[in-house]
Structures are given as C-alpha cells and as structure tokens.
Motif scaffolding. Structure first.
Motif, short mmCIF file in Angstrom:
data_model
loop_
_atom_site.label_atom_id
_atom_site.label_comp_id
_atom_site.label_asym_id
_atom_site.label_seq_id
_atom_site.Cartn_x
_atom_site.Cartn_y
_atom_site.Cartn_z
N ASN A 93 -48.15 -9.51 -32.44
CA ASN A 93 -47.44 -8.33 -31.97
C ASN A 93 -46.75 -7.67 -33.17
N ILE A 94 -46.90 -6.36 -33.30
CA ILE A 94 -46.41 -5.67 -34.49
C ILE A 94 -44.92 -5.85 -34.69
N ASN A 95 -44.17 -6.01 -33.61
CA ASN A 95 -42.72 -6.21 -33.72
C ASN A 95 -42.40 -7.58 -34.31
N VAL A 96 -43.17 -8.58 -33.94
CA VAL A 96 -43.00 -9.92 -34.52
C VAL A 96 -43.35 -9.89 -36.00
N LEU A 97 -44.43 -9.18 -36.35
CA LEU A 97 -44.82 -9.08 -37.75
C LEU A 97 -43.72 -8.38 -38.57
N LYS A 98 -43.15 -7.31 -38.03
CA LYS A 98 -42.08 -6.60 -38.73
C LYS A 98 -40.86 -7.51 -38.91
N TYR A 99 -40.57 -8.31 -37.88
CA TYR A 99 -39.41 -9.20 -37.97
C TYR A 99 -39.64 -10.28 -39.02
N VAL A 100 -40.82 -10.88 -39.01
CA VAL A 100 -41.14 -11.91 -40.00
C VAL A 100 -41.09 -11.32 -41.41
N GLN A 101 -41.57 -10.08 -41.55
CA GLN A 101 -41.53 -9.41 -42.85
C GLN A 101 -40.09 -9.23 -43.30
N SER A 102 -39.20 -8.90 -42.35
CA SER A 102 -37.80 -8.67 -42.70
C SER A 102 -37.10 -9.95 -43.17
N LEU A 103 -37.63 -11.09 -42.78
CA LEU A 103 -37.05 -12.37 -43.20
C LEU A 103 -37.40 -12.71 -44.65
N GLY A 104 -38.39 -11.99 -45.19
CA GLY A 104 -38.81 -12.26 -46.56
C GLY A 104 -40.06 -13.10 -46.66
N ALA A 105 -40.68 -13.40 -45.53
CA ALA A 105 -41.90 -14.20 -45.54
C ALA A 105 -43.08 -13.36 -46.02
N ASN A 106 -44.12 -14.03 -46.44
CA ASN A 106 -45.41 -13.41 -46.72
C ASN A 106 -46.27 -13.57 -45.47
N ILE A 107 -47.56 -13.21 -45.54
CA ILE A 107 -48.38 -13.28 -44.34
C ILE A 107 -49.81 -13.69 -44.68
N ASP A 108 -50.38 -14.54 -43.85
CA ASP A 108 -51.76 -15.00 -43.98
C ASP A 108 -52.59 -14.36 -42.88
N CYS A 109 -53.70 -13.73 -43.24
CA CYS A 109 -54.55 -13.02 -42.29
C CYS A 109 -55.96 -13.58 -42.34
N VAL A 110 -56.63 -13.59 -41.20
CA VAL A 110 -57.99 -14.14 -41.14
C VAL A 110 -59.02 -13.09 -40.75
N SER A 111 -58.58 -11.86 -40.55
CA SER A 111 -59.52 -10.77 -40.30
C SER A 111 -59.00 -9.53 -40.99
N ILE A 112 -59.89 -8.57 -41.24
CA ILE A 112 -59.46 -7.36 -41.92
C ILE A 112 -58.49 -6.56 -41.06
N ASN A 113 -58.61 -6.68 -39.73
CA ASN A 113 -57.67 -5.96 -38.87
C ASN A 113 -56.28 -6.59 -38.92
N GLU A 114 -56.22 -7.91 -39.08
CA GLU A 114 -54.91 -8.54 -39.29
C GLU A 114 -54.30 -8.04 -40.59
N VAL A 115 -55.12 -7.86 -41.61
CA VAL A 115 -54.63 -7.31 -42.88
C VAL A 115 -54.04 -5.92 -42.65
N LYS A 116 -54.74 -5.09 -41.89
CA LYS A 116 -54.26 -3.73 -41.62
C LYS A 116 -52.97 -3.75 -40.81
N PRO A 134 -50.30 -9.88 -19.44
CA PRO A 134 -48.86 -9.79 -19.16
C PRO A 134 -48.11 -8.96 -20.18
N ALA A 135 -46.84 -8.71 -19.89
CA ALA A 135 -45.95 -8.03 -20.82
C ALA A 135 -45.38 -9.04 -21.81
N GLU A 136 -44.84 -8.52 -22.91
CA GLU A 136 -44.16 -9.34 -23.91
C GLU A 136 -42.77 -8.76 -24.16
N VAL A 137 -41.80 -9.66 -24.31
CA VAL A 137 -40.41 -9.27 -24.53
C VAL A 137 -39.89 -10.02 -25.75
N LEU A 138 -39.17 -9.32 -26.61
CA LEU A 138 -38.53 -9.95 -27.76
C LEU A 138 -37.02 -9.95 -27.56
N LEU A 139 -36.42 -11.13 -27.62
CA LEU A 139 -34.96 -11.27 -27.57
C LEU A 139 -34.43 -11.31 -28.99
#
Length: 404
Positions: A56-79, A374-379
């Motif tokens: 979920n793009i919001n989870v990715l943005k949050y993880v990015q804000s923590l200073g983490a890097n990211i591992d992707c397994v498809s070109i769409n995950e990279v995008k 289903p829906a997804e909610v971030l607390l």
C-alpha cells in the motif's frame, strides 16, 4: 496497549469501516525498524524493506519516512517505491525469471540491480559491460526457513546462482567486464536459528574473494516473528553482535570494510497488522463445530498456502466460555483458517480478529468467487486513516471489455 483496549479499538474500526477489514499500526512498524537499527549498532548495516509483504502506497511512504531503504521484486514495485519517495540509490531490485527487458527497465531507472541468473548476467555484460554496477544473488545450498514452501536457499530452489557455478560466473565477469559491487543470499522465512545467517555469511565471505571491487554483502532476511504466545522470534540483537564480530574480523584480515544489507519484510509489518472478520454462521455437524466467517482464502491465503498459523480471538465476546471451533471461510473451495481452535464462545454476528496479518495478507488477496477485496486502514498517532476503499461491484468489471 492492553488487550482490552486493543479489542475495543478494533471493534470500533470494524463498526466504522465494515468487515472484512485490514488494520495496520504504524507505530509497530516503526518499533520493529528501530529494533533492527539498535541490534546492528556499530555495523555498516542497511535495511531494505521487502515490500512484496505489503505495498500500500501509504505504508511505503511511512517506511520511507523512517529512513529505511526498499527491496523490490518486480518493476512495478520499483515504480511504486519511486512514487513513495525512495530515491533510486535506496531501491534494490531483485527479480527472478523475468524477461531481460525488465532488468533493463530497472537499470534505466537507476536502481541497485540484483541478478540471479547466469543467462541474464551474460546478456547484461554483453550489452553494458562494466558501465553499470550490479549485485549477484547466490544460492548457498542452505536449508533455512520454517518449512519447505518458504525455504529459498536449498539445492532445488529456483532462486539464485549456485555457489558451485562460480567458475562459470568468473568467466562471464572476465569476458564482459561486469562490475560486481555486491553479493547476495536469502535462505527463506521464519528462521529461528541465527547461526543459519552466520553459516551463510561464511559462504558469502568466501564468495566475496572472487570480486575485488565488492562493497557489500546482502544476507536477505527471514527474521522470524512470533505467531502465538509461546512462540519465539529471531534474536536480532544476538545476530547483530555476531555479524559485527564477523565483519570486524573480515576487515582486519582483508583491509576491506564492507556493508551488510538485510531485507526485512514480514519482520516489519506482520505484527503491525490485524484482519477483522464477522462470524456469519455457527454450523454444527456430527463431528465439528464450524465458525463460517465473511472472508476466505481470497483475503487471507497464508493458512491454506503455507500452513501458516494466525492467532484468532473473539473480540465481541472475549470473556465467553472457551469452546473448540474450526474456523472456515465462505469460498466455494476448502478454505480452513484453523482446525480445532479454542476460542471464547462465538455467536453469529461476533467479530473475530486474526493477528500477524500485516504481511502477505491483503497483498496476496484476490477476487476469487467474484468476492470483493476488503478495505485497509492505517492507525497513526491515534488516528484511523482509510488507505484503501473496499471494492465495489463495478471493480469486478474494471478492465473487462464487453463484446457480446
């Protein structure tokens, strides 16, 4: 947070957003990430969130804000990672069995490339030589992970290039001038014994001697999280101490101070996630009492796919008399979440919560049986944010073209 308070909060969210519902606690993700940083203090460590667990793009943005890097397994995950704010140098692209054009797309985006196939190495080297640095994924022939389905470093695994094919790799590197700046291994998920990582590291140290310009060793991940009260987790603090000792010794022996990379996915998001469902029916047969819920393996496939265990609690009647149930879904296939599970008495209409639902839950969901996702909610900071709306009927027809 106390169990009672958590239950109350989850019931409120279910009433507000409906069920089935995925809920993620941002602060738990942060807690897990910081525990890794603390464990590897004193080591040149980089952590790449294995986003296949939850994209979920919001989870990715949050993880990015923590200073983490990211591992992707498809070109769409990279995008997606780029859209979430990760710069190319913070993205590791580790595909397998993809067309060469996908590797090229990753190169054109400027991300770190991890190649696990000799054929792709040959094609990449022939076209680009040493103009673009790469990492090579090896298969260390180590059986790691909780079970065979989630083990990826054994001899029959499709992942990585066998360590016994080193001479072939060296010929490709010498012939094409490939610039190898890292080596990689990943043996599986749910690794309890930290010595699995140390055994793999010893192999990677030997592999590293074949590449004079190496800058990092990537040990993948597979850190275990607990699924039930008496379960264990990977002791990352002990692992951090052993890794530091090993890298310090390697630096003293070779004069090279290498970075160590890890790719935690489930470790960061599993315990942050909850999946809430409603008990549709209580069905008693001659042998079993079933709780039939308003979900199935179209929403949470891990118990059926991996034989994964998820703790389940009745949050509508948490103090009810304990009874034994088999929890099943409403899909027209066998979709059993749990056999003979002791739960507080379940009544039709009660809400049940599945724990450890942050990783590979929504991410592996589908519209099987033409059911809606289903829906997804971030607390976050005590506030609930809807980060994915529930499917509607029209979503089932999206992209379909009616010609009749």
């Amino acid at each position: 947070m106390s169990q009672n308070l958590l239950h109350t909060q989850l019931v409120e969210l279910a009433n507000r957003f409906g069920t089935p519902l995925y809920v993620y606690h941002a602060e738990k993700i942060k807690e897990q990430f910081e525990s890794l940083q603390d464990a590897f203090t004193g080591t040149k460590a980089r952590f790449f969130y294995a986003c296949k667990a939850l994209t979920n793009i919001n989870v990715l943005k949050y993880v990015q804000s923590l200073g983490a890097n990211i591992d992707c397994v498809s070109i769409n995950e990279v995008k997606l990672a780029l859209k979430a704010g990760f710069t190319p140098d913070r993205i590791l692209f580790t595909p397998n069995c993809v067309d060469f054009s996908e590797i090229e797309a990753g190169k054109d985006l400027g991300v770190n490339l991890n190649i696990d196939n000799i054929s792709i190495l040959e094609q990449f080297g022939a076209k680009y030589g040493g103009s673009y640095p790469i990492c090579i994924r090896f298969n260390p022939h180590i059986m790691g992970g909780g079970n065979y389905k989630i083990s990826t470093g054994h001899i029959d695994s499709k992942f990585g290039i066998s360590i016994h094919q080193m001479r072939h790799i060296e010929r490709v590197v010498k012939t094409t001038g490939l610039n190898v700046r890292g080596v990689h291994m990943h043996t599986g998920s749910d690794i309890k014994d930290i010595n699995v990582f140390i055994s793999g590291l010893e192999i990677m140290f030997e592999v590293a001697t074949h590449f004079p310009d190496i800058e990092f060793i990537d040990l993948g991940s597979g850190f275990k999280v607990p699924y039930h009260e008496d379960d264990v987790r990977t002791d990352v603090k002990a692992l951090g101490a052993k890794v530091k000792h090993a890298f310090d010794a390697y630096a003293k022996e070779t004069g090279k101070e290498l970075e160590v990379w890890f790719e935690p996915g489930k470790f960061l998001v599993s315990e942050a996630g909850y999946f809430i469902v409603k008990a549709n029916v209580i069905k008693q047969t001659t042998a079993t009492v079933f709780v039939g819920v308003n979900s199935g393996f179209n929403h949470l496939i891990r118990p059926m796919f991996y034989e994964a265990y998820h703790r389940i609690e009745n949050i509508s009647n948490p103090f009810g008399n304990p009874r034994i149930y088999t929890v099943v879904g409403h899909i027209c296939e066998t979709d059993t979440f749990a056999w003979d599970r002791t739960l507080a008495e379940v009544r039709e209409g009660d809400l049940l919560v599945f724990y450890n639902a942050g990783a590979y839950g929504f991410e592996m969901s589908s519209n099987f049986n033409s059911r809606l996702k289903p829906a997804e909610v971030l607390l976050k900071d005590g506030e609930a944010h809807l980060i994915r709306r529930r499917d509607e009927f029209e979503d089932l027809l999206r992209n379909q073209i009616e010609v009749l």
